[in-house]
Design an enzyme around this catalytic site. Sequence first.
Site, PDB file in Angstrom:
ATOM      1  N   TRP A 181       0.966  -1.413  -0.109  1.00  0.00           N
ATOM      2  CA  TRP A 181      -0.234  -0.016  -0.095  1.00  0.00           C
ATOM      3  C   TRP A 181       0.850   1.276   0.095  1.00  0.00           C
ATOM      4  O   TRP A 181       0.701   2.191  -0.696  1.00  0.00           O
ATOM      5  CB  TRP A 181      -1.009  -0.131   1.149  1.00  0.00           C
ATOM      6  CG  TRP A 181      -2.117  -1.073   1.120  1.00  0.00           C
ATOM      7  CD1 TRP A 181      -2.040  -2.243   1.965  1.00  0.00           C
ATOM      8  CD2 TRP A 181      -3.090  -1.303   0.014  1.00  0.00           C
ATOM      9  NE1 TRP A 181      -3.112  -3.003   1.688  1.00  0.00           N
ATOM     10  CE2 TRP A 181      -3.828  -2.512   0.448  1.00  0.00           C
ATOM     11  CE3 TRP A 181      -3.242  -0.598  -0.929  1.00  0.00           C
ATOM     12  CZ2 TRP A 181      -4.693  -3.167  -0.301  1.00  0.00           C
ATOM     13  CZ3 TRP A 181      -4.078  -1.182  -1.956  1.00  0.00           C
ATOM     14  CH2 TRP A 181      -4.954  -2.516  -1.570  1.00  0.00           C
ATOM     15  N   ASP A 190      -1.450   6.674   6.472  1.00  0.00           N
ATOM     16  CA  ASP A 190      -2.537   5.798   6.035  1.00  0.00           C
ATOM     17  C   ASP A 190      -2.848   4.893   7.138  1.00  0.00           C
ATOM     18  O   ASP A 190      -2.023   4.093   7.546  1.00  0.00           O
ATOM     19  CB  ASP A 190      -2.152   5.145   4.747  1.00  0.00           C
ATOM     20  CG  ASP A 190      -3.045   3.868   4.321  1.00  0.00           C
ATOM     21  OD1 ASP A 190      -4.300   3.927   5.019  1.00  0.00           O
ATOM     22  OD2 ASP A 190      -2.800   3.398   3.002  1.00  0.00           O
ATOM     23  N   LYS A 222     -12.119  -1.710   6.877  1.00  0.00           N
ATOM     24  CA  LYS A 222     -11.121  -2.778   7.631  1.00  0.00           C
ATOM     25  C   LYS A 222     -11.765  -2.521   9.257  1.00  0.00           C
ATOM     26  O   LYS A 222     -11.884  -3.432   9.988  1.00  0.00           O
ATOM     27  CB  LYS A 222      -9.804  -2.208   7.546  1.00  0.00           C
ATOM     28  CG  LYS A 222      -9.195  -2.023   6.086  1.00  0.00           C
ATOM     29  CD  LYS A 222      -8.688  -3.248   5.425  1.00  0.00           C
ATOM     30  CE  LYS A 222      -8.783  -3.279   4.040  1.00  0.00           C
ATOM     31  NZ  LYS A 222      -7.619  -2.216   3.415  1.00  0.00           N
TER      32      LYS A 222
HETATM   33  C1  LIG Z   1      -7.140  -2.092   2.024  1.00  0.00           C
HETATM   34  C2  LIG Z   1      -5.922  -0.759   2.163  1.00  0.00           C
HETATM   35  C3  LIG Z   1      -5.939   0.158   1.198  1.00  0.00           C
HETATM   36  C4  LIG Z   1      -6.700   0.232  -0.110  1.00  0.00           C
HETATM   37  O1  LIG Z   1      -8.101   0.674   0.425  1.00  0.00           O
HETATM   38  P1  LIG Z   1      -9.258   0.830  -1.003  1.00  0.00           P
HETATM   39  O2  LIG Z   1     -10.245   1.530   0.053  1.00  0.00           O
HETATM   40  O3  LIG Z   1      -9.363  -0.388  -1.443  1.00  0.00           O
HETATM   41  O4  LIG Z   1      -8.424   1.758  -1.720  1.00  0.00           O
HETATM   42  C5  LIG Z   1      -4.858   1.129   1.334  1.00  0.00           C
HETATM   43  N1  LIG Z   1      -3.847   1.397   2.428  1.00  0.00           N
HETATM   44  C6  LIG Z   1      -4.131   0.190   3.379  1.00  0.00           C
HETATM   45  C7  LIG Z   1      -3.188   0.313   4.720  1.00  0.00           C
HETATM   46  C8  LIG Z   1      -5.115  -0.784   3.475  1.00  0.00           C
HETATM   47  O5  LIG Z   1      -5.304  -1.795   4.334  1.00  0.00           O
END
Ligand SMILES: *Cc1c(COP(=O)(O)O)cnc(C)c1O
Length: 362
Positions: free
Chosen positions: A106, A173, A197
């Site tokens: 990511w 993030d 998540k």
């Molecule tokens: C799942 C995830 C993403 C991607 O998320 P989307 O909503 O599918 O764009 C980005 N960063 C992390 C840390 C993730 O776990």
Amino acid sequence: MSATTATVHNFNAGPSILPKTVFEQASAAVLNFNNSGLSILEFGHRTPEFTAVMEEARSLVKELMALDDAHEVLFLHGGASTQFMQVPMNLLDAKDSAAYTDTDIWGYKAIKEAKFFGKVDVVCSSREKNYSFIPKDFAVPNDAKYLHITTNNTIYGTQWQKIPHCSNNLVADMSSDIFSRQMDFNKFDLIYAGAQKNMGPAGVNLVIVNKNILGKIKRPIPTMMDYRNHINEGSMLNTPPVFAVYVCLLTLRWLKSMGGVAAVEKGNNEKAALLYKAIDESEYFIGTAAKEDRSKMNVCFIMKDASREAGFLQLAKSAGIVGIKGHRTTGGFRASIYNAMPISSVQVLVDAMREFEKDNRP
Ligand SMILES: *Cc1c(COP(=O)(O)O)cnc(C)c1O
């Protein structure tokens, strides 16, 4: 109506488990939202009822994270992946550079997007070691506009236990560990997280931004991409994902009723300790992340003898365990144990691991 389905223990990485009460309340609102006789799915977003939902969700985020008044809370479209581009579009001019940490697929993707807008200085990387650890010794140039980290690395199961100290703006993030542990969130200038998540269904993205860092660049920003427009419109610049925001609100209310972030953190620590202990005591299973960097959200492990993995998946399935197959890029297993996962489900997984070992002893 009688429920005949057996208990399922959902270890999916995302979209993932949410509290049962949230599903029940969300279902009721699909049929009749707020006693209006209308479904939440047909409800106008400019109505006082939905405006109240949006405002309560925003203020609960502020309360649960103890954010100061400089930090604005937004619910936006596009998932965390859109933030990979929206962050540099708002914070980075072409001549500027930003510091990025490369600790997972990511973060790696975020780096790729930032390069469309300015210079990127990758200040550390664990890519060569299959992202199995969090780099500790690295320097961030003073003139970097911001430092970007991925607080929890969903795919490889590592997590920043200590947030790096730097004088630059800090961007994180937090898609896979938002609301899972206490921190001084005001230290961050921008936090983003896809909801699916740990806080709601897919389709909405939480963005928390210190408004004082905005408006410092020369690039013209398209209307929908400019955070300031979303702030000015109370996160209702266009039609928000009404249902997804509502389900986030239900989860935030649940979180508050559980005692807030500190209380769920305690439970998360216990769940992670239980599962890692089983891995460490096992002769069959091996944890893949460096011990000091282990994630309390995504527990990654492999089997010494990979040819037996299918057998364990079969046993796990018969115990009602779903979603433990590792990411398609890593193989092995990944058990995601987000806020809503009860410790009893983790115990079921631990029991299945012990049973498998016993039955397969030479
Ligand atoms: C799942 C995830 C993403 C991607 O998320 P989307 O909503 O599918 O764009 C980005 N960063 C992390 C840390 C993730 O776990």
